[in-house]
Design a protein around this motif. Structure first.
Motif, PDB file in Angstrom:
ATOM      1  N   ARG A  76       0.819  -1.196   0.000  1.00 38.34           N
ATOM      2  CA  ARG A  76       0.000   0.000   0.000  1.00 38.34           C
ATOM      3  C   ARG A  76       0.865   1.262   0.000  1.00 38.34           C
ATOM      4  N   LEU A  77       2.019   1.221   0.694  1.00 36.90           N
ATOM      5  CA  LEU A  77       2.843   2.416   0.873  1.00 36.90           C
ATOM      6  C   LEU A  77       3.962   2.560  -0.151  1.00 36.90           C
ATOM      7  N   ASP A  78       4.169   1.542  -0.989  1.00 38.57           N
ATOM      8  CA  ASP A  78       5.288   1.570  -1.934  1.00 38.57           C
ATOM      9  C   ASP A  78       5.264   2.806  -2.828  1.00 38.57           C
ATOM     10  N   HIS A  79       4.080   3.217  -3.252  1.00 39.94           N
ATOM     11  CA  HIS A  79       3.974   4.339  -4.180  1.00 39.94           C
ATOM     12  C   HIS A  79       3.440   5.597  -3.501  1.00 39.94           C
ATOM     13  N   ALA A  80       3.408   5.589  -2.177  1.00 37.45           N
ATOM     14  CA  ALA A  80       2.927   6.763  -1.436  1.00 37.45           C
ATOM     15  C   ALA A  80       4.110   7.633  -1.025  1.00 37.45           C
ATOM     16  N   LYS A  81       3.832   8.914  -0.854  1.00 37.31           N
ATOM     17  CA  LYS A  81       4.876   9.871  -0.482  1.00 37.31           C
ATOM     18  C   LYS A  81       4.739  10.217   0.996  1.00 37.31           C
ATOM     19  N   PRO A  82       5.785   9.970   1.801  1.00 41.02           N
ATOM     20  CA  PRO A  82       5.698  10.301   3.230  1.00 41.02           C
ATOM     21  C   PRO A  82       5.725  11.807   3.447  1.00 41.02           C
ATOM     22  N   LEU A  83       4.864  12.272   4.354  1.00 45.92           N
ATOM     23  CA  LEU A  83       4.782  13.707   4.644  1.00 45.92           C
ATOM     24  C   LEU A  83       5.282  14.060   6.040  1.00 45.92           C
ATOM     25  N   GLY A  84       5.252  13.106   6.962  1.00 44.82           N
ATOM     26  CA  GLY A  84       5.729  13.421   8.298  1.00 44.82           C
ATOM     27  C   GLY A  84       5.175  12.486   9.355  1.00 44.82           C
ATOM     28  N   LEU A  85       5.390  12.847  10.612  1.00 44.44           N
ATOM     29  CA  LEU A  85       5.037  12.013  11.752  1.00 44.44           C
ATOM     30  C   LEU A  85       4.244  12.831  12.771  1.00 44.44           C
ATOM     31  N   VAL A  86       3.372  12.131  13.507  1.00 50.09           N
ATOM     32  CA  VAL A  86       2.625  12.741  14.603  1.00 50.09           C
ATOM     33  C   VAL A  86       2.732  11.825  15.810  1.00 50.09           C
ATOM     34  N   SER A  87       3.273  12.339  16.910  1.00 48.35           N
ATOM     35  CA  SER A  87       3.369  11.558  18.139  1.00 48.35           C
ATOM     36  C   SER A  87       2.019  11.555  18.836  1.00 48.35           C
ATOM     37  N   LEU A  88       1.497  10.381  19.169  1.00 47.27           N
ATOM     38  CA  LEU A  88       0.214  10.261  19.828  1.00 47.27           C
ATOM     39  C   LEU A  88       0.380  10.332  21.336  1.00 47.27           C
ATOM     40  N   PRO A  89      -0.654  10.776  22.051  1.00 48.12           N
ATOM     41  CA  PRO A  89      -0.585  10.754  23.519  1.00 48.12           C
ATOM     42  C   PRO A  89      -0.457   9.326  24.025  1.00 48.12           C
ATOM     43  N   THR A  90       0.158   9.164  25.178  1.00 52.57           N
ATOM     44  CA  THR A  90       0.315   7.839  25.771  1.00 52.57           C
ATOM     45  C   THR A  90      -1.053   7.266  26.103  1.00 52.57           C
ATOM     46  N   ASN A  91      -1.276   6.025  25.684  1.00 52.37           N
ATOM     47  CA  ASN A  91      -2.531   5.344  25.987  1.00 52.37           C
ATOM     48  C   ASN A  91      -2.592   5.066  27.481  1.00 52.37           C
ATOM     49  N   PRO A  92      -3.571   5.631  28.222  1.00 53.65           N
ATOM     50  CA  PRO A  92      -3.605   5.451  29.675  1.00 53.65           C
ATOM     51  C   PRO A  92      -3.883   4.021  30.101  1.00 53.65           C
ATOM     52  N   GLN A  93      -4.510   3.222  29.222  1.00 58.36           N
ATOM     53  CA  GLN A  93      -4.856   1.856  29.583  1.00 58.36           C
ATOM     54  C   GLN A  93      -3.703   0.893  29.315  1.00 58.36           C
ATOM     55  N   THR A  94      -3.047   1.061  28.165  1.00 54.74           N
ATOM     56  CA  THR A  94      -1.980   0.127  27.800  1.00 54.74           C
ATOM     57  C   THR A  94      -0.593   0.703  28.028  1.00 54.74           C
ATOM     58  N   GLY A  95      -0.496   2.022  28.144  1.00 54.32           N
ATOM     59  CA  GLY A  95       0.814   2.652  28.288  1.00 54.32           C
ATOM     60  C   GLY A  95       1.591   2.728  26.989  1.00 54.32           C
ATOM     61  N   ASP A  96       0.941   2.391  25.860  1.00 51.41           N
ATOM     62  CA  ASP A  96       1.631   2.400  24.570  1.00 51.41           C
ATOM     63  C   ASP A  96       1.877   3.827  24.088  1.00 51.41           C
ATOM     64  N   ASN A  97       3.008   4.003  23.424  1.00 55.52           N
ATOM     65  CA  ASN A  97       3.339   5.274  22.779  1.00 55.52           C
ATOM     66  C   ASN A  97       3.416   5.032  21.284  1.00 55.52           C
ATOM     67  N   GLU A  98       2.386   5.461  20.569  1.00 61.77           N
ATOM     68  CA  GLU A  98       2.328   5.222  19.136  1.00 61.77           C
ATOM     69  C   GLU A  98       2.648   6.496  18.363  1.00 61.77           C
ATOM     70  N   VAL A  99       3.003   6.294  17.105  1.00 63.66           N
ATOM     71  CA  VAL A  99       3.289   7.399  16.193  1.00 63.66           C
ATOM     72  C   VAL A  99       2.489   7.168  14.920  1.00 63.66           C
ATOM     73  N   LEU A 100       1.830   8.212  14.445  1.00 62.01           N
ATOM     74  CA  LEU A 100       1.114   8.144  13.176  1.00 62.01           C
ATOM     75  C   LEU A 100       2.049   8.599  12.064  1.00 62.01           C
ATOM     76  N   VAL A 101       2.277   7.725  11.099  1.00 60.69           N
ATOM     77  CA  VAL A 101       3.086   8.069   9.922  1.00 60.69           C
ATOM     78  C   VAL A 101       2.127   8.561   8.842  1.00 60.69           C
ATOM     79  N   VAL A 102       2.311   9.798   8.431  1.00 61.81           N
ATOM     80  CA  VAL A 102       1.395  10.423   7.477  1.00 61.81           C
ATOM     81  C   VAL A 102       2.004  10.362   6.080  1.00 61.81           C
TER      82      VAL A 102
END
Length: 864
Positions: free
Chosen positions: A716-742
């Motif tokens: 899906r991403l092979d022909h897509a152009k990356p624009l940047g990253l967004v750091s997500l807030p820490t999930n209070p239930q799981t403690g996960d720190n995710e990043v959205l790749v745009v």
């Protein structure tokens, strides 16, 4: 045997209307009614003497101990008493008896629900419903049944008391029923239950399908003598049908009541029937809404999405509903393109999406609805033609005989078209229906749904583009003649805002230079002649430190000027451009060809990161310089210099060593402590304070050969152009720190280590983005026609802003900074077409203030 009075009928003797004439003791009508009352009492006494042996039968009836055949008025009253009353009154007494019987059975059934069904679930061991969900499940399935039951337990007690008092000749029960239906608690209990009932039934049926233990429990209690092999639906639907059935019984009593002597039922029963009739009608919209909700849930549970794609459609919003649904036909596809074969599909128009599915019925009766196209948000749905002439199609008979195989039938199909506003050619749908009437119903449903959706979006927008200028900047427009004195500024390419001395300013770069004005005014002055600057940024006062820098990226150069002097020039306080030029410093060397740059704030440091292109070099040099504040010891007044000067700048101190990134890098995305360098193949994460350290490339798709889900994401991403990253807030239930790749066409979630998460799923944007910005819990995706605003955690679309030739100018650097954008303006006249600069601002709730009177004492004497 005592004498029985055959006339007048007991119905006429039961009047109490004399209470309306309390001031007329000598009224002859009152005297007549008093005589009738005395005769009625005498007749009731005589009937009671005849039926003393029925008291035991009445007691057993009220206790529910009589056989079904004996539960009738005529079985509890001697035959000679029935003969004395006459046929009409016997019928009336039999119907009144049915009121007692139906109420007793109704209360018994509601008590059975509590004693058998609810207590059975609560006391089951092992639990049938998980304990943490049991209370919620009971509330959803049985609603406020306990409130309805308590109302009818009181009503039954009063009815039984009346029956014991007046049997076998019950004068009336209407006063008791009227008193009950007039109570607000009675009606509100029924209103809540009836409106919730379709949801109750849905929860029960859903649990039957998916919970074997629940199904076995229902089967086991069917043998209980109180249940009598009736299913739960029969029981929980009893309150829904109780009032309409009571209405019918009361209508029958009214028909059988003698009209000659003014019985009180002639006044009370019509009042009760009116109250119940209006109430039943008032609950109908609530029932329809709940039934629509049930259909909506059934649709949601049966949807089969494409694997790998994350589509958050906000199904759990209380306002979700099905607006219209029906069968649609569409031309099928073949390997060579469109075929003449029609495909039968189902269209479902929701209040926020349009779904197109192929329905498949399973052997167990369940239906799976396979999405044949991505759900179409009403934000992008547009209507095409709904008036095209019908098309004639040939069909073959269903009979498979040899003779019929050579015959064909013709049918007329009526086409209509809808399309995606951002993909008018690629996502254009032409459907066929069986009649013009059906086509008109679809058109009406689309128009109404779009109208409601737009009104709801306009009334609940989270962000709005606040216009900053829509007059000064002009480009050549569609007007045939252009004013000779018109000054065309050219297309806007960059912008930045800054605050100095408590006053806010707006700088705009375009083809003819860089213009600056005080914020909110269109009094722009050209401060620089630099044509088509790529980017602008201003660094004023940060905390307690003043930096006083206005930085311009133009024609490969990165130049800095005094922000204070720029502001003075905007206000007309600088007489010559030489005063501005004298403040110029080069952030990058004279011979450096700067490809892109970004202003960063890392800790307390203000940094400028920029890349430099060199001929015949396969990589880009990555430089970081620290901006020195005015109070720093190294900052001195810049030397006078021309543009070829390469003196050492004291305001920009080299920071760390030079780094290297791929030559196809094109942008910098600031994070909290690190930055992402956007390249064609991915995003390189580097530490701006240590460019020589090991870097990370995200997303990390190295497991694509071993994981089918990661492989699908990579495809899906092979022909897509990356624009940047967004750091997500820490999930209070799981403690996960995710990043959205745009990316320009999609987005995916990764861990802090760059590994795909959320089952390597992706979110496909509705429109191809050219840039993005991030504020709080929202990400803004900019395309030439739309600004698509999504929830950064779920990916759900929350708002879409439409425009023409939209481009993001400045994403801002903090939560309080607005996002600056440009688009085609509203003016198109002899001075050209205007270019509008707007700021995306977050909306706020309107607070209602109480107006203060200019003359507060005028109304003092009127204490309202």
């Amino acid at each position: 045997m005592p004498t029985i009075h055959a006339q007048p009928s007991s119905t006429s003797l039961a009047s109490t209307v004399s209470s309306y004439y309390q001031d007329h003791d000598s009224d002859p009508y009152e005297m007549m009614y008093d005589n009738y009352d005395r005769e009625a009492q005498d007749l009731s006494q005589e009937l009671s003497n005849l039926s003393l042996n029925s008291e035991e039968g009445l007691r057993r009836f009220q206790a529910g101990q009589l056989s079904e055949a004996d539960q009738a008025w005529h079985r509890l009253v001697p035959a000679e008493a029935q003969e004395a009353l006459g046929e009409r009154e016997v019928q009336r007494q039999s119907v009144i008896f049915e009121v007692f019987k139906a109420e007793r059975e109704y209360v018994a059934d509601l008590e059975t629900i509590e004693d058998v069904f609810i207590k059975g679930l609560e006391e089951a061991s092992p639990p049938i419903i998980p304990p943490q969900h049991l209370r919620t499940f009971i509330d959803e399935v049985f609603g406020n049944l306990n409130h309805v039951l308590s109302q009818h337990q009181r009503l039954l007690a009063e009815l039984f008391a009346r029956q014991r008092e007046q049997h076998p000749l019950v004068q009336t029960v209407s006063d008791i029923i009227l008193d009950a239906v007039l109570k607000t608690d009675f009606r509100s209990a029924y209103e809540a239950y009836i409106k919730h009932y379709p949801l109750s039934e849905s929860f029960h049926r859903t649990e039957l399908r998916r919970n074997v233990s629940y199904r076995r429990f229902m089967e086991s209690i069917s043998s209980d003598p109180r249940v009598r092999k009736r299913d739960l639906i029969t029981f929980i639907s009893r309150p829904v049908t109780r009032l309409p059935r009571l209405n019918l019984v009361l209508e029958q009593i009214l028909k059988l009541t003698d009209k000659e002597y003014g019985h009180e039922d002639l006044d009370i029963l019509p009042l009760i029937l009116s109250i119940l009739g209006d109430f039943i009608k008032s609950t109908q919209p609530g029932i329809e809404a709940a039934e629509s909700k049930v259909k909506f849930w059934a649709l949601c549970e049966s949807l089969m999405f494409q694997k790998g794609e994350i589509i958050e459609m906000d199904f759990y919003d209380d306002s979700r509903t099905i607006v219209y649904s029906g069968s649609l036909s569409r031309m099928g596809r073949s390997e060579s393109g469109w075929s003449a074969q029609m495909v039968d599909l189902t269209g479902s128009l929701l209040d926020h999406y349009f779904l197109l599915t192929r329905d498949e019925k399973k052997a167990n009766g369940t239906v799976q609805r396979h999405l044949v196209s991505r759900p179409l948000s009403l934000s992008y749905l547009r209507l095409g033609s709904f008036t095209s002439p019908p098309e004639v199609r040939k069909t073959k008979p269903d009979d498979n005989s040899l003779r019929d195989s050579f015959r064909t039938n013709t049918i007329s199909l009526y086409p209509f078209t809808i399309f995606h506003a951002s993909g008018k050619a690629s996502r254009r749908y032409t459907f066929y229906v069986a009649s013009d009437g059906i086509r008109k119903r679809w058109h009406s449903a689309f128009v109404n749904a779009l109208g409601v959706y737009k009104a709801r979006q306009d009334g609940n927008m989270l962000f709005y583009p606040r216009s900053l200028t829509d007059r000064f900047f002009r480009v050549r427009g569609l007007q045939a003649t252009i004013n000779a004195n018109a000054r065309l500024s050219g297309r806007i390419t960059s912008s930045a805002s800054f605050t100095l001395g408590g006053k806010r300013f707006l700088a705009v770069g375009c083809q003819t230079g860089i213009y600056v004005s005080a914020f909110g005014l269109e009094e722009f002055r050209r401060v620089f002649t630099h044509s088509n600057p790529t980017a602008l940024t201003a660094i004023g006062i940060v905390g307690s430190k003043a930096y006083n820098k206005f930085i311009i990226h133009v024609d490969g150069s990165l130049l800095s000027y005094s922000l204070d002097v720029v502001a003075q020039a905007a206000l007309g306080q600088i007489p010559t451009s030489k005063a501005i030029t004298d403040t110029m410093e080069r952030v990058a060397k004279y011979d450096a060809n700067v490809a892109f740059f970004k202003h960063l704030k890392i800790g307390e440091r203000q940094l400028i990161m920029f890349s430099v292109k060199k001929r015949l070099q396969s990589t880009l040099d990555l430089h970081v310089v620290e901006v020195m504040h005015l109070g720093h010891i190294s900052v001195t007044t810049p030397k006078k210099s021309n543009s070829n000067s390469s003196h050492k700048n004291s305001s920009f101190k080299p920071f760390g060593t030079v780094g290297y990134v791929p030559r196809d890098a094109f942008d910098i995305c600031p994070l909290i402590k690190t930055v992402g360098i956007c390249t064609e193949k991915g995003i390189v994460i580097v530490d701006p304070t240590n460019l020589g350290a090991r870097f990370l490339v995200v997303p990390d798709l190295s497991e694509s050969s071993a994981s089918p889900t990661v492989h699908a994401l990579k495809s899906r991403l092979d022909h897509a152009k990356p624009l940047g990253l967004v750091s997500l807030p820490t999930n209070p239930q799981t403690g996960d720190n995710e990043v959205l790749v745009v990316y320009d066409s999609a987005g995916c979630y990764v861990t802090r280590q760059g590994k795909p998460c959320r089952s390597a799923g992706f979110i496909k944007w509705e429109t191809k983005a050219t840039a993005f910005a991030h504020r709080g819990h929202h990400v803004f995706l900019f395309s030439p026609q739309f600004i698509e605003i999504r929830d950064v955690i779920s990916g759900r679309i929350v708002q879409v802003i439409e425009g023409v030739d939209i481009r993001m100018l400045d994403p801002g650097r903090g939560s309080n900074d607005g996002v600056l954008l440009a688009m085609k303006g509203s003016k198109d006249d002899e001075d050209g077409t205007s270019e509008q600069v707007a700021e995306l601002s977050e909306t706020s709730d309107l607070s209602v203030s109480t107006p203060v009177s200019a003359f507060p004492t005028v109304w003092d004497e009127w204490d309202m």
